[in-house]
Design a protein around this motif. Structure first.
Motif, PDB file in Angstrom:
ATOM      1  N   GLN A 182     -11.811   9.101  13.086  1.00 26.29           N
ATOM      2  CA  GLN A 182     -13.055   9.862  12.914  1.00 26.29           C
ATOM      3  C   GLN A 182     -13.058  10.616  11.589  1.00 26.29           C
ATOM      4  N   ALA A 183     -11.928  11.223  11.252  1.00 29.04           N
ATOM      5  CA  ALA A 183     -11.850  11.933   9.971  1.00 29.04           C
ATOM      6  C   ALA A 183     -12.007  10.970   8.797  1.00 29.04           C
ATOM      7  N   ARG A 184     -11.426   9.792   8.896  1.00 30.55           N
ATOM      8  CA  ARG A 184     -11.526   8.807   7.812  1.00 30.55           C
ATOM      9  C   ARG A 184     -12.965   8.319   7.661  1.00 30.55           C
ATOM     10  N   ALA A 185     -13.645   8.068   8.791  1.00 32.48           N
ATOM     11  CA  ALA A 185     -15.035   7.627   8.717  1.00 32.48           C
ATOM     12  C   ALA A 185     -15.922   8.697   8.100  1.00 32.48           C
ATOM     13  N   GLY A 186     -15.708   9.976   8.479  1.00 36.41           N
ATOM     14  CA  GLY A 186     -16.493  11.056   7.880  1.00 36.41           C
ATOM     15  C   GLY A 186     -16.265  11.193   6.393  1.00 36.41           C
ATOM     16  N   ALA A 187     -15.006  11.040   5.983  1.00 36.14           N
ATOM     17  CA  ALA A 187     -14.704  11.151   4.554  1.00 36.14           C
ATOM     18  C   ALA A 187     -15.351  10.021   3.764  1.00 36.14           C
ATOM     19  N   ILE A 188     -15.342   8.790   4.349  1.00 30.93           N
ATOM     20  CA  ILE A 188     -15.965   7.662   3.645  1.00 30.93           C
ATOM     21  C   ILE A 188     -17.470   7.872   3.514  1.00 30.93           C
ATOM     22  N   ASP A 189     -18.121   8.388   4.587  1.00 30.57           N
ATOM     23  CA  ASP A 189     -19.560   8.662   4.512  1.00 30.57           C
ATOM     24  C   ASP A 189     -19.882   9.681   3.424  1.00 30.57           C
TER      25      ASP A 189
END
Length: 265
Positions: A182-189
């Motif tokens: 979840q943290a990785r997806a938020g950072a990519i967004d």
């Protein structure tokens, strides 16, 4: 060499003793001991029965000898009454021999009777010990079975605790991995929105392009709305004129002057 052989023999005996301890069941050992005691009690009872049988046989022989002795006494008395002293003397001689046999049998009878009483008392005592051992045996077996069941239950609970601990660790790993994704997806967004990362799919847009698309979409809606109003008010011609002329009417357009305009040179 002898020292090595002694050591090997000791190791072998220790291994064998340990294997026997694992294979031995105390309940089976108690049952076997109880069976042996029952067999011994049976032998003692058989001995009592044999002595009693011998005593009874002697009693029958004594009864027969005493009966013969009484008969010889009567015969001697009758012979003496008839004047046959010789016959009376013979009858009394035979009676004396029988009396000696009766005395010997009475001694044997007393001996057998004493042996029978001893064996009977020993059988009674052994029976009491066997009964006490049976009660103790059943108590020990019940206690051992209960302890064995408790041990198995404790081992089962221990296994369940270990499994639950493994499950808890797996759940914790899954939660950590989920949070990481979840943290990785938020950072990519966030990086795509800021333009730090190029979106080769063409779907991501910067802020300026997004605002232009929004304004263009609003203008198309207004034009479509005016066309529909013109159709409702005056038919297709009016709607076409409205669409071609935009939002203003011909009267609203500024008229050009008929007079020529000369620019100053």
């Amino acid at each position: 060499m002898s020292g090595v052989m002694k050591r090997m023999g000791m190791i072998f005996r220790a291994k064998a003793n340990k294997a026997l301890d694992r294979a031995e069941d105390p309940r089976e050992t108690l049952d076997y001991s109880y069976q042996k005691q029952l067999e011994l009690l049976q032998k003692v009872r058989r001995g009592v029965a044999d002595v009693a049988t011998s005593r009874k046989r002697l009693e029958l022989q004594l009864n027969q000898l005493q009966s013969q002795s009484s008969k010889l006494e009567d015969q001697g008395r009758k012979a003496l009454a008839l004047g046959r002293e010789d016959l009376a003397r013979e009858a009394l001689s035979r009676r004396a021999a029988l009396q000696q046999q009766v005395s010997d049998l009475e001694v044997q009878h007393q001996t057998l009777q004493g042996e029978e009483e001893k064996l009977t008392l020993a059988a009674q005592r052994l029976q009491a010990k066997v009964d006490a051992f049976r009660t103790k045996k059943e108590t020990i077996k019940a206690t051992y079975t209960a302890a064995q069941a408790q041990t198995r239950i404790a081992e089962s609970f221990s296994g369940i605790s270990e499994e639950m601990s493994d499950v808890g660790v797996a759940i914790q790993r899954a939660e950590d991995k989920t949070a990481q994704l979840q943290a990785r997806a938020g950072a990519i967004d966030e990086l795509l929105a800021s333009g730090a990362l190029d979106d080769h799919s063409g779907l991501a847009k910067d802020d300026i392009q997004a605002e232009l698309d929004r304004l263009s979409g609003g203008t198309d809606v207004e034009l479509e709305l005016q066309r529909m109003k013109a159709e409702l008010a005056g038919g297709p011609s009016s709607s076409k004129q409205a669409i071609e002329g935009g939002t203003g009417t011909p009267q609203d357009q500024p008229q050009q002057s008929s007079h020529p305009r000369f620019d100053k040179q």
